[in-house]
Design an enzyme around this catalytic site. Structure first.
Site, short mmCIF file in Angstrom:
data_model
loop_
_atom_site.label_atom_id
_atom_site.label_comp_id
_atom_site.label_asym_id
_atom_site.label_seq_id
_atom_site.Cartn_x
_atom_site.Cartn_y
_atom_site.Cartn_z
N GLU A 554 34.84 33.71 35.25
CA GLU A 554 34.49 34.16 33.90
C GLU A 554 32.99 34.44 33.81
OE1 GLU A 554 35.13 32.93 29.21
OE2 GLU A 554 35.48 31.44 30.79
N ASP A 611 34.22 43.76 38.22
CA ASP A 611 34.55 45.04 37.59
C ASP A 611 33.31 45.92 37.58
OD1 ASP A 611 35.68 47.11 36.22
OD2 ASP A 611 35.70 46.11 34.27
N HIS A 823 45.96 27.85 34.18
CA HIS A 823 44.90 27.22 34.96
C HIS A 823 44.38 28.28 35.92
CE1 HIS A 823 45.70 23.35 33.28
NE2 HIS A 823 46.93 23.25 33.79
N CYS A 825 41.84 28.44 37.75
CA CYS A 825 41.29 28.01 39.04
C CYS A 825 42.34 28.05 40.13
CB CYS A 825 40.73 26.59 38.92
SG CYS A 825 39.46 26.40 37.65
#
Length: 857
Positions: A554, A611, A823, A825
């Site tokens: 993130e 991106d 989740h 991760c």
């Protein structure tokens, strides 16, 4: 073709009685000689359309006398002459006796220039001999003579060295006819262009001197008459295969055994012996059916084992010869090697103790494929040498010189890199072998790559054969080992009272993300750049959670969204391609561009996909290449086509038509038009036929290099702070690095479904799972990317496609109104057992549309 500098029947004569200049006469003879060998041997281009060239297929077979006569006529008519057609004369290659000579390699087998063994003459083949034998066997309906001859010749390197050599009769026929040609013809050069006369005169300045020393032959010359070899094999395989193939296969096995023994025990050090041995490989690798089952099972891998023992100089020469003379043969030879490797991988019983790297039936053809790889590069379109900035796979690898010939060693010997290739003869992707890539255990391969004693074979040194997804694993292991090493060093420092953080920790605020990241990364860069080799751990201030990978994803996403936004002023967006480019008028400091380079490097180092949409020239420049005109096609297609039209314009009124001076205009990030003079007083210099190439080069250099030099150098320095010790440049080409950074462009949810696993009571047959995939497949691509983002923390497709993404869907209790939870991760989606399709669709869409930020559902 022939060794340049060998004295031909024309150039060797000095006719003092001629009233014209010796130099002009020699130049005239040289040109007629080129016509002659174009008629006899062709130019080597399989797609040639010249009706006066043997390579075009439009020319009937000529005798030497007929070709000589026609060559003089073509000269007088100023007929078309193919580029690169040179006399194919080579001095006869013999083996000298000596301690390092192949002639001494086997006991009781002495080879002398007369090619006799123990007093017996060595059998050999020519095209004419083989055709005569075939016709005789057909007439007698018995193939015993053919079988015996093939067995004798193809089982002996001495016999093959003598076979299919270029004939000197052609030279004699041409010389005899030219002796009878009128002096006026040989003195006249009006039919030749000025450039041809000047070129040929320059070539002969030294050759016509009686005192001049013999020149070194060109490295891509061969004495083997390859067109004759191909015609001979074509005639041979016009017969039923069962008539002779078994004998040929067994002969090749014997031949390969002999050569491998010679090379392993005695080696080949003398240039003449090496050239002779290369003749053998040139002939046997022309066999058109090497990819058939019988040859794969017995002969081909044995020939590869022998060829892989050649010294690096010999491999380099073989690559050059193949590149020049065997362009049409290389794709089928590559296909045969691919078939061999695939068969051996699929049929092999490999374990942890005996893996694919230990099987010479796989490693030997890989080494030969490496020679084809560089031959394909040499035969294709190459960048000029000045484009390189001194970085390629030969010197960017951290490894020491190995004991075996690797990709970087051969590249150094040839003076070429895959980065030089704009358009190889064979596409790079054709060298990938997927079954092998799937079978390679990259953890063990990486250990072999790092090992010193004993030296082990590692496919990381032959990365062209591995798919990008498999190479990514090799990079992953390298990165993880560095992370664990840094962690272990931190532990030792703590033991001796010098505590340090085993991780690269970043604590940032969401609303001050760039400023916080810039400050912390600047401190690391100034105080201890080696900390960039540690595993990244990100913490958002005021938010709970442990970063096991999802928070870092993130963080990267938010940094990219903010700093690559054109409103931020650091980058611009190309209108045609929607790619991102450096803002040449940016007011941001170098430190901020360094930050972006560090972020890009950290993303690769921590296996995170970003991106970003850079043009390919960015990745080429990161690997040490300059931007060139060819890069404009991807960077700005409209400008590229305009400049290409200018280069191809042939009329003399260019200045009036294009009205272009050496003063060019470009826009800043705000749309304002700026001007730059490419040369002194550029606004007064118009582009003409004489300076258009200079204009295009200067224009390209300004756009891709000089205008963004400050920004890009800072960006590159940041990138190298993280990747400087990585085998990145050894493993990946620029387009593969783009996949590494941006992920695959193939977005296929069917692949994701096939690779997904289920836990907590769910199976592939569960109603909730069936409903989930029905909803997932029905989503628009943008919503599918949101689902991928919600589940994995990134909306990018990993290298190799979604099949490489191991997603898990676990049951999260019975039917309820709760939203799904992810989740990121661990790529785990916790999905309640919703009772209906409609309810699942409603809950899932709310989750993926309102999930931004840690802890939000």
């Amino acid at each position: 073709m022939s060794a340049k500098g060998q004295e031909g029947p024309l150039a060797s004569r000095v006719e003092a009685e001629s009233p014209c200049s010796d130099m002009k006469r020699a130049a005239t003879k040289k040109l007629i000689e080129r016509y002659f060998y174009q008629l006899i041997d062709g130019c080597g281009n399989p797609s040639c359309d010249n009706q006066y060239c043997a390579s075009s297929g439009k020319l009937a077979n000529l005798t030497a006398n007929e070709a000589a006569a026609q060559a003089i006529n073509l000269f007088s008519q100023d007929a078309r002459l193919c580029d690169g057609t040179q006399p194919s004369k080579v001095a006869k290659t013999t083996l000298e006796s000596g301690p390092a000579s192949l002639a001494k390699s086997l006991p009781n087998k002495n080879i002398n220039p007369t090619c006799s063994v123990e007093g017996k003459s060595v059998p050999y083949l020519t095209e004419a001999k083989l055709v005569d034998i075939i016709e005789k066997c057909k007439a007698e309906s018995s193939y015993s003579l053919l079988i015996r001859t093939l067995g004798e010749v193809f089982s002996s390197s001495q016999a093959l060295i003598k076979s299919f050599q270029k004939s000197e009769k052609n030279d004699s026929a041409l010389a005899a006819l030219l002796d009878k040609a009128p002096t006026s013809l040989l003195c006249s050069s009006k039919e030749m262009s000025k450039e041809a006369v000047r070129s040929l005169q320059g070539d002969d300045k030294e050759e016509d001197s009686c005192d001049s020393a013999p020149k070194v032959p060109q490295p891509d010359d061969t004495s083997v008459d390859l067109p004759a070899v191909r015609r001979a094999f074509e005639a041979l395989w016009s017969l039923p295969g069962e008539a002779f193939e078994s004998a040929l296969v067994h002969a090749l096995v014997t031949l390969a055994d002999q050569i491998e023994l010679d090379l392993r025990v005695f080696g080949v050090n003398e240039a003449e012996s090496t050239d002779s041995l290369l003749s053998v490989f040139l002939i046997v690798f022309e066999i058109p059916v090497l990819g058939s089952s019988e040859y794969l099972d017995m002969a081909l891998h044995m020939l590869c084992k022998a060829a892989s023992c050649l010294p690096i100089s010999a491999q380099a020469k073989l690559a050059r010869i193949w590149a020049r003379h065997c362009k049409s043969r290389l794709p089928s030879l590559l296909q045969a090697l691919q078939q061999l490797i695939t068969v051996k991988v699929i049929g092999g019983a490999f374990t942890r103790d005996y893996c694919v790297q230990d099987a010479d039936t796989i490693t030997a053809p890989t080494k030969v494929m490496q020679i084809i790889y560089y031959a394909s590069i040499l035969a294709g379109e190459l960048d000029p040498s000045e484009v390189a900035e001194g970085t390629n796979e030969a010197n960017n690898s951290e490894k020491s010189k190995p004991s075996e010939v690797t990709s970087s060693d051969l590249a150094e010997e040839l003076g070429v890199s895959f980065l030089d290739s704009r358009n190889p003869l064979i596409p790079f992707v054709d060298f990938y072998n997927e079954p092998l890539s799937d079978a390679v255990e990259m953890d063990k391969d990486f250990a072999y790559y790092k090992s010193e004693q004993p030296k082990k074979f590692s496919f990381m040194n032959y990365a062209f054969i591995l798919t990008p997804a498999t190479k990514t694993l090799g990079l992953y292991y390298d990165n993880r080992i560095r992370m664990y090493s840094e962690r272990r060093m931190s532990f030792f420092q703590a033991v001796v009272g010098r505590p340090s953080n085993p991780y690269l920790r970043l604590k940032v605020r969401r609303d001050h993300l760039i400023e916080d990241a810039l400050v912390e990364l600047e401190v690391v860069a100034m105080e201890n750049p080696s900390d960039f080799k540690k595993q990244l751990v990100v913490e958002f201030e005021g938010e709970q959670g442990v970063d096991e990978g999802g928070v870092s994803k993130e963080f990267f996403q938010l940094v990219v969204e903010e700093i690559f936004n054109p409103d931020y002023g650091m980058f611009t967006t190309q209108e045609d391609t929607q790619t991102t480019w450096f803002n040449p008028t940016s007011f941001e400091s170098d430190a901020q561009f360094t930050l972006i380079g560090i972020v890009l490097g950290l993303a690769i180092y921590n296996n995170v996909i970003l991106d970003v949409r850079f043009p390919m020239v960015v990745y080429r420049k990161l690997l040490g290449r300059k931007g060139t005109f060819a890069d404009l096609e991807d960077w700005n297609p409209t400008l590229y086509r305009t400049l290409l039209d200018m280069l191809e314009y042939a009329e003399d009124d260019m200045a009036d038509v294009f009205m272009q001076t050496f003063k060019i205009g470009y826009k800043d990030v705000f749309g304002n038009l700026l001007y730059h003079e490419l040369s002194d007083k550029g606004d007064e210099v118009y582009v003409t036929q004489t300076n258009k190439k200079e204009f295009v080069d200067l224009y390209t250099d300004f756009l891709l290099v000089k205008s963004v030099e400050r920004q890009f150098e800072a960006f590159k320095n940041g990138f190298q702070m993280v990747t400087d010790e990585s085998p990145l440049a050894l493993l990946f080409r620029p387009e593969e690095i783009e996949q590494l950074v941006c992920g695959s462009k193939i977005f296929d949810f069917a692949e994701l479904e096939a690779a997904t696993e289920y836990e907590g009571g769910y199976t592939v047959e569960s109603d909730a799972i069936r409903n989930f995939w029905q909803v997932a497949h029905s989503l628009q691509p943008e919503s599918q990317r949101k689902l991928l983002q919600f589940t994995t923390g990134s909306d990018r497709v990993p290298v190799g496609g979604l099949s490489r993404l191991k997603m898990v869907i676990a049951r999260h209790g019975p039917d309820s109104d709760r939203l799904p939870i992810a989740h990121t991760c661990f790529n785990v989606l916790l999905l309640p057992d919703y009772s209906t399709l409609e309810k699942l669709q409603d809950r899932l869409l709310k989750a993926i549309n309102y999930s931004k930020g840690f802890g939000m559902l």
